[in-house]
Design a protein around this motif. Structure first.
Motif, mmCIF file in Angstrom:
data_model
loop_
_atom_site.group_PDB
_atom_site.id
_atom_site.type_symbol
_atom_site.label_atom_id
_atom_site.label_comp_id
_atom_site.label_asym_id
_atom_site.label_seq_id
_atom_site.Cartn_x
_atom_site.Cartn_y
_atom_site.Cartn_z
ATOM 1 N N LEU A 336 45.285 44.473 22.366
ATOM 2 C CA LEU A 336 44.123 44.587 23.236
ATOM 3 C C LEU A 336 44.614 45.032 24.607
ATOM 4 C CD1 LEU A 336 42.237 41.274 22.349
ATOM 5 C CD2 LEU A 336 42.105 43.475 21.201
ATOM 6 N N LEU A 337 44.016 46.076 25.156
ATOM 7 C CA LEU A 337 44.387 46.576 26.473
ATOM 8 C C LEU A 337 43.391 46.086 27.513
ATOM 9 C CD1 LEU A 337 45.372 50.335 25.917
ATOM 10 C CD2 LEU A 337 46.891 48.358 26.177
ATOM 11 N N GLY A 338 43.908 45.592 28.637
ATOM 12 C CA GLY A 338 43.056 45.181 29.741
ATOM 13 C C GLY A 338 43.075 46.217 30.847
ATOM 14 N N THR A 339 41.908 46.551 31.384
ATOM 15 C CA THR A 339 41.856 47.474 32.512
ATOM 16 C C THR A 339 42.343 46.792 33.782
ATOM 17 O OG1 THR A 339 39.524 46.882 32.876
ATOM 18 C CG2 THR A 339 39.973 48.857 31.555
ATOM 19 N N LEU A 340 42.893 47.598 34.697
ATOM 20 C CA LEU A 340 43.406 47.068 35.955
ATOM 21 C C LEU A 340 42.248 46.659 36.855
ATOM 22 C CD1 LEU A 340 46.282 49.610 36.732
ATOM 23 C CD2 LEU A 340 46.351 47.496 35.380
ATOM 24 N N LEU A 341 42.384 45.499 37.483
ATOM 25 C CA LEU A 341 41.316 44.913 38.290
ATOM 26 C C LEU A 341 41.069 45.708 39.570
ATOM 27 C CD1 LEU A 341 42.232 42.569 36.379
ATOM 28 C CD2 LEU A 341 41.713 41.005 38.241
ATOM 29 N N PRO A 342 39.877 45.580 40.152
ATOM 30 C CA PRO A 342 39.610 46.176 41.460
ATOM 31 C C PRO A 342 40.578 45.616 42.508
ATOM 32 C CG PRO A 342 37.582 45.384 40.439
ATOM 33 C CD PRO A 342 38.716 44.852 39.623
ATOM 34 N N TRP A 343 40.952 46.450 43.488
ATOM 35 C CA TRP A 343 41.962 46.008 44.466
ATOM 36 C C TRP A 343 41.779 46.636 45.842
ATOM 37 C CZ3 TRP A 343 47.071 48.983 44.948
ATOM 38 C CH2 TRP A 343 46.879 50.343 44.660
ATOM 39 N N LYS A 344 40.610 47.145 46.115
ATOM 40 C CA LYS A 344 40.367 47.817 47.389
ATOM 41 C C LYS A 344 40.758 46.905 48.557
ATOM 42 C CE LYS A 344 36.722 50.077 50.101
ATOM 43 N NZ LYS A 344 35.273 50.424 50.138
ATOM 44 N N GLY A 345 41.573 47.437 49.456
ATOM 45 C CA GLY A 345 42.010 46.681 50.624
ATOM 46 C C GLY A 345 43.108 45.687 50.365
ATOM 47 N N ALA A 346 43.636 45.645 49.147
ATOM 48 C CA ALA A 346 44.647 44.638 48.802
ATOM 49 C C ALA A 346 45.801 44.661 49.793
ATOM 50 C CB ALA A 346 45.169 44.878 47.392
ATOM 51 N N ASN A 347 46.104 43.482 50.323
ATOM 52 C CA ASN A 347 47.140 43.373 51.347
ATOM 53 C C ASN A 347 47.908 42.073 51.192
ATOM 54 O OD1 ASN A 347 45.049 41.668 52.011
ATOM 55 N ND2 ASN A 347 45.195 41.999 54.225
ATOM 56 N N PRO A 348 48.564 41.849 50.060
ATOM 57 C CA PRO A 348 49.273 40.577 49.881
ATOM 58 C C PRO A 348 50.281 40.332 50.995
ATOM 59 C CG PRO A 348 50.036 42.229 48.308
ATOM 60 C CD PRO A 348 48.833 42.795 48.974
#
Length: 427
Positions: A336-348
């Motif tokens: 099963l393949l999972g799509t990559l999550l939304p990450w707009k503005g991601a700034n860890p």
């Protein structure tokens, strides 16, 4: 996070800052599914019930601060099963050790909370009939089967005694679980009073259970999102934990193993070996594996902000992923393949991570996932966690605070996005 320096568990974003990314040993020691008949002539099988993907304590980090070893100490590590059985065995790992690992004693028991065990359940772990064992550098070793009745979703305590100075080597950094260390041999001590606490796993990488019931074993293969970054420690709220509980509530005999490593990528060694280098061990080598849920790729995209020379194309990402799909399918394992999550503005950690160019790659990679006809299913995590008002971003209610890692509610939403009918045991 008061234990961060002591247990050598740097935050995910701090680790990604370091341009010390070197290759890691990828030794594969696969555990086969064993079938036997017990004294009642009942057919039994072994299944993976818990796992933690091995990492190198010393790579890619610089020399660790003291203490970087155990010496005449007992380590009591707490873990939670996914499915139950009437016997258990534990996999001890020296995968990243550069010298032999001497285990001077080990026991397993039902946890009574914190550092305490239930004394009546305290059971010795032996190795080829011996109370101690030496694991060569780069090796892993299963304990002998031990009689211990364990249930699904039950907390176990594995106690390990290291009598002589033992350098820290093989571990799993983001344990999200409190463990306990005391001086001397305290393997059977009911409560470890005054113990030092840690939150990483050391020298253990798996627990199998024996059961007469037919079961499936699902491996969640991913990065920090699968590993649980952003969720509450000591509460088992990673998305694979929520999925395991969904399956238990449904009455399904399905085990969910977590093979996430924070910072992990498909193609490049980062924190732990890359996906293509560890897939055979961390997925194909799990006892009884029947399914894999694949969720990797966001770090292949985002980490180029830190190490531009390691930038990869979408074509390289899809080729690497497809090679792993093909390996799993060749073994009869459903993917099963999972799509990559939304990450707009991601700034860890306040570091640059998200970019418009990176977003274009995420969209292309997700389009390839959704169109892939070689897999058994697609889990659209992207759609399940996006903000309807801004589809490129995580829904605020699901955000742990860095716009990248889901919080507890987000992890639960991920688990709820899985069609558990795809994981069910077939009659």
């Amino acid at each position: 996070m008061k234990q961060a320096l002591r247990d050598r568990r740097p935050t995910w974003f701090a680790i990604t800052r370091r341009n010390l990314l070197r290759g890691a040993l990828a030794t594969t020691l696969a555990a086969s599914v064993l079938t036997a008949c017990d004294e009642d002539d009942k057919v039994t099988h072994w299944y993976g019930s818990w796992s933690a993907a091995p990492q190198d304590y010393n790579e890619p980090f610089p020399a660790p601060p003291p203490p970087s070893f155990f010496d005449n100490q007992t380590i009591r590590q707490v873990l939670r099963t996914s499915i139950g059985g009437d016997q258990v065995r534990v996999r001890f790992s020296n995968l990243f050790g550069t010298s032999p690992l001497k285990i001077d004693g080990a026991r397993i028991a039902l946890s009574a909370g914190s550092s305490s065990i239930k004394p009546a359940s305290d059971t010795e772990l032996r190795f080829n009939g011996n109370a101690s064992a030496t694991i060569p550098a780069g090796g892993e070793l299963w304990s002998d089967a031990a009689k211990l009745e364990v249930g699904a979703g039950e907390d176990l305590a594995v106690s390990l005694f290291l009598a002589t100075e033992t350098a820290l080597s093989t571990m799993h950094a983001l344990g999200l679980q409190t463990h306990y260390v005391v001086a001397g041999n305290a393997l059977s001590t009911e409560t470890l009073s005054g113990a030092e606490t840690r939150s990483s796993y050391y020298f253990i990488s798996g627990v199998d259970v024996r059961s007469s019931a037919k079961a499936n074993v699902v491996v969640a293969f991913g990065d920090s999102i699968t590993d649980g970054a952003g969720t509450t420690p000591d509460t088992h709220r990673r998305w694979p934990d929520y999925l395991s509980r969904r399956l238990q509530s449904d009455g399904s005999a399905v085990s969910v193993l977590n093979a996430g490593i924070g910072g992990g990528r498909i193609l490049t060694d980062a924190i732990g070996p890359s996906g293509v280098n560890r897939f055979e061990r961390d997925v194909l080598g799990q006892t009884g594996v029947t399914h894999v849920i694949f969720l990797l790729g966001i770090n292949d995209i985002g980490l180029s902000a830190f190490v531009p020379e390691q930038e990869v194309s979408v074509e390289q990402m899809t080729a690497g992923t497809q090679s792993l799909i093909d390996k799993a399918k060749a073994k009869g394992i459903k993917v099963l393949l999972g799509t990559l999550l939304p990450w707009k503005g991601a700034n860890p950690g306040g570091a640059p991570y998200y970019s418009e160019a990176g977003e274009a790659k995420r969209q292309s990679f997700n389009a390839w996932i959704r169109a892939n006809k070689t897999v058994d299913g697609v889990i659209d995590f992207d759609q399940a966690l996006r903000d309807p008002a801004d589809p490129l971003a995580l829904l605020p209610a699901y955000d742990s605070g860095d716009l990248l890692h889901p919080n507890d509610k987000g992890a639960e939403a991920m688990a709820n996005a899985v069609d558990i009918r795809l994981l069910a045991v077939q009659p």
